[in-house]
Design a protein around this motif. Structure first.
Motif, PDB file in Angstrom:
ATOM      1  N   PRO A 156      16.576  10.109   7.509  1.00 15.60           N
ATOM      2  CA  PRO A 156      15.083  10.895   7.380  1.00 15.60           C
ATOM      3  C   PRO A 156      14.651  10.571   9.094  1.00 15.60           C
ATOM      4  CG  PRO A 156      15.237   9.060   5.636  1.00 15.60           C
ATOM      5  CD  PRO A 156      16.455   9.109   6.544  1.00 15.60           C
ATOM      6  N   GLY A 157      14.149  11.775   9.479  1.00 20.59           N
ATOM      7  CA  GLY A 157      13.593  11.756  10.878  1.00 20.59           C
ATOM      8  C   GLY A 157      14.539  12.347  11.728  1.00 20.59           C
ATOM      9  N   VAL A 158      15.823  12.391  11.359  1.00 22.00           N
ATOM     10  CA  VAL A 158      16.870  13.055  12.270  1.00 22.00           C
ATOM     11  C   VAL A 158      16.859  14.746  12.060  1.00 22.00           C
ATOM     12  CG1 VAL A 158      19.177  13.335  12.918  1.00 22.00           C
ATOM     13  CG2 VAL A 158      18.558  11.049  12.057  1.00 22.00           C
ATOM     14  N   LEU A 159      16.685  15.033  13.352  1.00 22.56           N
ATOM     15  CA  LEU A 159      16.346  16.598  13.119  1.00 22.56           C
ATOM     16  C   LEU A 159      17.737  17.402  12.628  1.00 22.56           C
ATOM     17  CD1 LEU A 159      14.268  18.889  14.509  1.00 22.56           C
ATOM     18  CD2 LEU A 159      15.780  19.123  16.264  1.00 22.56           C
ATOM     19  N   ASP A 160      17.326  18.171  11.856  1.00 20.13           N
ATOM     20  CA  ASP A 160      18.510  18.706  11.117  1.00 20.13           C
ATOM     21  C   ASP A 160      18.276  20.477  11.342  1.00 20.13           C
ATOM     22  OD1 ASP A 160      20.426  19.904   9.520  1.00 20.13           O
ATOM     23  OD2 ASP A 160      19.448  19.207   7.707  1.00 20.13           O
ATOM     24  N   PRO A 161      19.058  20.884  12.506  1.00 21.03           N
ATOM     25  CA  PRO A 161      19.103  22.191  13.044  1.00 21.03           C
ATOM     26  C   PRO A 161      19.625  23.396  11.673  1.00 21.03           C
ATOM     27  CG  PRO A 161      20.124  20.982  14.492  1.00 21.03           C
ATOM     28  CD  PRO A 161      19.878  19.969  13.430  1.00 21.03           C
ATOM     29  N   GLN A 162      20.583  22.632  11.241  1.00 22.41           N
ATOM     30  CA  GLN A 162      21.355  23.493  10.172  1.00 22.41           C
ATOM     31  C   GLN A 162      20.602  23.700   8.978  1.00 22.41           C
ATOM     32  OE1 GLN A 162      25.201  21.231   9.465  1.00 22.41           O
ATOM     33  NE2 GLN A 162      26.059  23.173   9.497  1.00 22.41           N
ATOM     34  N   GLY A 163      19.775  22.764   8.461  1.00 20.18           N
ATOM     35  CA  GLY A 163      18.729  22.769   7.495  1.00 20.18           C
ATOM     36  C   GLY A 163      17.726  23.767   7.879  1.00 20.18           C
ATOM     37  N   GLU A 164      17.316  23.704   9.114  1.00 18.17           N
ATOM     38  CA  GLU A 164      16.041  24.570   9.562  1.00 18.17           C
ATOM     39  C   GLU A 164      16.680  26.188   9.464  1.00 18.17           C
ATOM     40  OE1 GLU A 164      12.616  24.177  10.410  1.00 18.17           O
ATOM     41  OE2 GLU A 164      13.482  22.576   9.115  1.00 18.17           O
ATOM     42  N   ALA A 165      17.907  26.041   9.877  1.00 13.41           N
ATOM     43  CA  ALA A 165      18.366  27.673  10.064  1.00 13.41           C
ATOM     44  C   ALA A 165      18.409  28.236   8.686  1.00 13.41           C
ATOM     45  CB  ALA A 165      19.780  27.435  10.519  1.00 13.41           C
ATOM     46  N   ILE A 166      19.118  27.395   7.629  1.00 11.27           N
ATOM     47  CA  ILE A 166      18.857  27.978   6.294  1.00 11.27           C
ATOM     48  C   ILE A 166      17.558  28.038   5.604  1.00 11.27           C
ATOM     49  CG2 ILE A 166      19.246  27.171   3.999  1.00 11.27           C
ATOM     50  CD1 ILE A 166      21.813  25.585   5.093  1.00 11.27           C
TER      51      ILE A 166
END
Lengths: 79, 79
Positions: A11-21
Motif C-alpha cells: 500500500p502506498g507504492v504508486l501503481d502506474p499499471q493499475g492507474e492505466a487500467i
C-alpha cells in the motif's frame, strides 16, 4: 503439488499499471471505480508433495526472486 | 466493494514469462519444478456495494478490457 503465489505492490507504492487500467476502464464508460491495483499471480507446480515443505520452498523463491520485498508483498496459497 | 480478478493464460498457450521464471529459479538452485505459469491479478475497488451487481460489472470489464478471451481465461472473486 501446485501453489499459487500472489505478488502485490505494498500500500502506498504508486501503481502506474493499475492507474492505466482505471483510465482505460473510464474511457470505456465504466464509472464508480475507486481504485485499481495490478499484481502478479504465479502458479508453481512443484514435485514436492508435502504441503508445509512446498510452502517453505515457495517462500524462499519469493524472497530470492519472485517478489521485490522492498515494494512488494506476497501471499502463498495452495492451488 | 473490492473484487479480485485473476487472468491466466489458457492451458496449452505458451507462457514465455513463466518459462523465464522457471529457468531463473533453476539457476538459483531450485529444482523439482514441474512448471511455472504467470498470470495477472487485478484488484478492483468499486463503488457498487451489491455483490452480484459488482461481479457482473467486473465480468463486463474482463470481456471488454482486462482479459484477451482468445488466449486468456479469468476468474472473479470477492477480495
Amino acid at each position: 503439488m501446485k501453489l499459487r503465489v500472489y505478488v502485490t505492490l505494498k500500500p502506498g507504492v504508486l501503481d502506474p499499471q493499475g492507474e492505466a487500467i482505471r483510465h482505460a476502464l473510464g474511457s470505456l464508460g465504466f464509472d464508480g471505480i475507486n481504485g485499481v491495483r495490478q499484481g502478479k499471480m504465479i502458479e508453481l507446480d512443484l514435485l514436492e508433495e508435502d504441503a508445509a515443505q512446498a510452502e517453505e520452498t515457495a517462500k524462499d523463491m519469493c524472497e530470492k526472486l519472485l517478489a521485490n520485498t522492498v515494494i512488494e508483498s506476497y501471499q502463498i496459497e495452495p492451488a
